[in-house]
Write a protein that holds these residues in place. Structure first.
Motif, PDB file in Angstrom:
ATOM      1  N   UNK A   1      21.560  58.326  17.860  1.00 30.44           N
ATOM      2  CA  UNK A   1      20.378  59.026  19.049  1.00 30.44           C
ATOM      3  C   UNK A   1      19.445  59.510  17.981  1.00 30.44           C
ATOM      4  N   UNK A   2      18.110  59.020  18.424  1.00 33.03           N
ATOM      5  CA  UNK A   2      17.072  59.368  17.824  1.00 33.03           C
ATOM      6  C   UNK A   2      16.204  60.642  18.544  1.00 33.03           C
ATOM      7  N   UNK A   3      15.955  61.700  17.772  1.00 32.11           N
ATOM      8  CA  UNK A   3      14.850  62.689  18.128  1.00 32.11           C
ATOM      9  C   UNK A   3      13.617  62.156  17.807  1.00 32.11           C
ATOM     10  N   UNK A   4      12.631  62.283  19.021  1.00 30.48           N
ATOM     11  CA  UNK A   4      11.242  61.837  18.695  1.00 30.48           C
ATOM     12  C   UNK A   4      10.370  62.452  19.805  1.00 30.48           C
ATOM     13  N   UNK A   5       9.416  61.841  20.214  1.00 26.33           N
ATOM     14  CA  UNK A   5       8.335  62.243  20.812  1.00 26.33           C
ATOM     15  C   UNK A   5       7.955  61.176  22.104  1.00 26.33           C
ATOM     16  N   UNK A   6       6.917  61.562  22.915  1.00 27.29           N
ATOM     17  CA  UNK A   6       6.782  60.755  24.076  1.00 27.29           C
ATOM     18  C   UNK A   6       5.828  59.486  23.555  1.00 27.29           C
ATOM     19  N   UNK A   7       5.621  59.697  22.276  1.00 23.91           N
ATOM     20  CA  UNK A   7       4.633  58.540  21.684  1.00 23.91           C
ATOM     21  C   UNK A   7       5.728  57.169  21.332  1.00 23.91           C
ATOM     22  N   UNK A   8       6.905  57.375  21.136  1.00 23.07           N
ATOM     23  CA  UNK A   8       7.878  56.505  20.691  1.00 23.07           C
ATOM     24  C   UNK A   8       7.775  55.182  21.528  1.00 23.07           C
ATOM     25  N   UNK A   9       7.583  54.200  21.321  1.00 18.49           N
ATOM     26  CA  UNK A   9       7.425  52.815  21.899  1.00 18.49           C
ATOM     27  C   UNK A   9       8.422  52.532  22.783  1.00 18.49           C
ATOM     28  N   UNK A  10       9.716  52.647  22.092  1.00 22.21           N
ATOM     29  CA  UNK A  10      10.804  52.430  22.844  1.00 22.21           C
ATOM     30  C   UNK A  10      11.151  53.375  24.062  1.00 22.21           C
ATOM     31  N   UNK A  11      10.919  54.698  23.982  1.00 22.24           N
ATOM     32  CA  UNK A  11      10.914  55.693  24.924  1.00 22.24           C
ATOM     33  C   UNK A  11      10.029  55.171  26.362  1.00 22.24           C
ATOM     34  N   UNK A  12       8.660  54.691  25.579  1.00 20.48           N
ATOM     35  CA  UNK A  12       7.607  54.342  26.747  1.00 20.48           C
ATOM     36  C   UNK A  12       8.403  53.133  27.445  1.00 20.48           C
ATOM     37  N   UNK A  13       9.000  52.160  26.834  1.00 22.26           N
ATOM     38  CA  UNK A  13       9.481  51.052  27.429  1.00 22.26           C
ATOM     39  C   UNK A  13      10.462  51.302  28.571  1.00 22.26           C
ATOM     40  N   UNK A  14      11.337  52.114  28.042  1.00 23.23           N
ATOM     41  CA  UNK A  14      12.361  52.722  28.793  1.00 23.23           C
ATOM     42  C   UNK A  14      11.745  53.472  30.060  1.00 23.23           C
ATOM     43  N   UNK A  15      10.875  54.115  29.887  1.00 21.77           N
ATOM     44  CA  UNK A  15      10.485  55.029  31.102  1.00 21.77           C
ATOM     45  C   UNK A  15       9.750  53.968  32.167  1.00 21.77           C
ATOM     46  N   UNK A  16       9.392  52.647  31.524  1.00 21.96           N
ATOM     47  CA  UNK A  16       8.723  51.925  32.361  1.00 21.96           C
ATOM     48  C   UNK A  16       9.693  51.154  33.411  1.00 21.96           C
ATOM     49  N   UNK A  17      10.985  50.973  32.769  1.00 30.95           N
ATOM     50  CA  UNK A  17      12.138  50.623  33.530  1.00 30.95           C
ATOM     51  C   UNK A  17      12.620  51.492  34.512  1.00 30.95           C
ATOM     52  N   UNK A  18      12.472  52.817  34.190  1.00 31.77           N
ATOM     53  CA  UNK A  18      13.091  53.980  35.148  1.00 31.77           C
ATOM     54  C   UNK A  18      12.103  54.105  36.190  1.00 31.77           C
ATOM     55  N   UNK A  19      10.700  53.895  35.900  1.00 36.43           N
ATOM     56  CA  UNK A  19       9.645  54.068  37.049  1.00 36.43           C
ATOM     57  C   UNK A  19       9.791  52.762  38.166  1.00 36.43           C
ATOM     58  N   UNK A  20      10.211  51.768  37.487  1.00 35.03           N
ATOM     59  CA  UNK A  20      10.294  50.446  38.269  1.00 35.03           C
ATOM     60  C   UNK A  20      11.647  50.817  39.565  1.00 35.03           C
ATOM     61  N   UNK A  21      12.653  51.544  38.816  1.00 37.19           N
ATOM     62  CA  UNK A  21      13.817  51.620  39.683  1.00 37.19           C
ATOM     63  C   UNK A  21      13.418  52.832  40.743  1.00 37.19           C
ATOM     64  N   UNK A  22      12.832  53.946  40.184  1.00 40.62           N
ATOM     65  CA  UNK A  22      12.335  55.070  41.040  1.00 40.62           C
ATOM     66  C   UNK A  22      11.513  54.656  42.233  1.00 40.62           C
ATOM     67  N   UNK A  23      10.480  53.664  41.830  1.00 43.27           N
ATOM     68  CA  UNK A  23       9.590  53.265  42.866  1.00 43.27           C
ATOM     69  C   UNK A  23      10.131  52.652  44.132  1.00 43.27           C
ATOM     70  N   UNK A  24      11.478  51.937  43.776  1.00 44.51           N
ATOM     71  CA  UNK A  24      12.399  51.419  44.673  1.00 44.51           C
ATOM     72  C   UNK A  24      13.277  52.498  45.612  1.00 44.51           C
ATOM     73  N   UNK A  25      13.817  53.330  44.827  1.00 46.32           N
ATOM     74  CA  UNK A  25      14.699  54.527  45.497  1.00 46.32           C
ATOM     75  C   UNK A  25      13.731  55.521  45.981  1.00 46.32           C
TER      76      UNK A  25
END
Length: 148
Positions: free
Chosen positions: A3-27
């Motif tokens: 588990x990495x503590x980081x901030x919102x500039x982390x590229x992996x975090x940004x990519x995961x949030x894109x997946x989350x937003x795609x899911x939420x757009x549907x639900x």
């Protein structure tokens, strides 16, 4: 795993949030635009990314809610990695970080249509509270808190 503590500039975090937003757009359906306006990640300074075999598969964040509380935001675990305890590890890390920062509780909002999320937060010891702030009049929202 790590588990990495980081901030919102982390590229992996940004990519995961894109997946989350795609899911939420549907639900979220027609309400997605309303909820999305409160999910800008540039304001998130305390981010956790969960890695398995060096692959980012989950994330979450906390941000100041009030003088004693942090709000959990942007919780997500990749679909194929769910039901393996990863979300629990992320929430636990966010709760530990919240306490380290001197806050006494966590609050969060999720959608009633995210049935798995609602069950998960109950399992983690979160209690339903009246909908707060921008979620006060949202039928689909359910808000939670947990004293740490």
């Amino acid at each position: 795993m790590k588990i990495l503590r980081t901030n919102s500039e982390n590229t992996d975090f940004i990519n995961l949030v894109k997946q989350l937003d795609a899911y939420l757009k549907i639900t979220d359906g027609d309400e997605h635009a309303f909820y999305n306006q409160f999910n800008h990640i540039d304001v998130l300074k305390n981010v956790v990314v969960f890695y398995l075999d060096n692959l980012a598969i989950g994330c979450g964040a906390i941000k100041k809610f009030d003088s004693s509380s942090m709000e959990i935001k942007r919780m997500f675990v990749a679909k194929e990695q769910r039901n393996k305890g990863i979300a629990q590890k992320i929430v636990t890390e966010l709760e530990v970080w919240t306490k380290e920062l001197g806050y006494k509780k966590c609050v969060l909002e999720t959608g009633k249509r995210q049935v798995e999320a609602v069950k998960f937060y109950h399992k983690c010891g979160y209690k339903v509270i009246p909908n707060y702030g921008q979620y006060a009049d949202m039928e689909n929202s359910v808000c939670f808190e947990k004293a740490l």
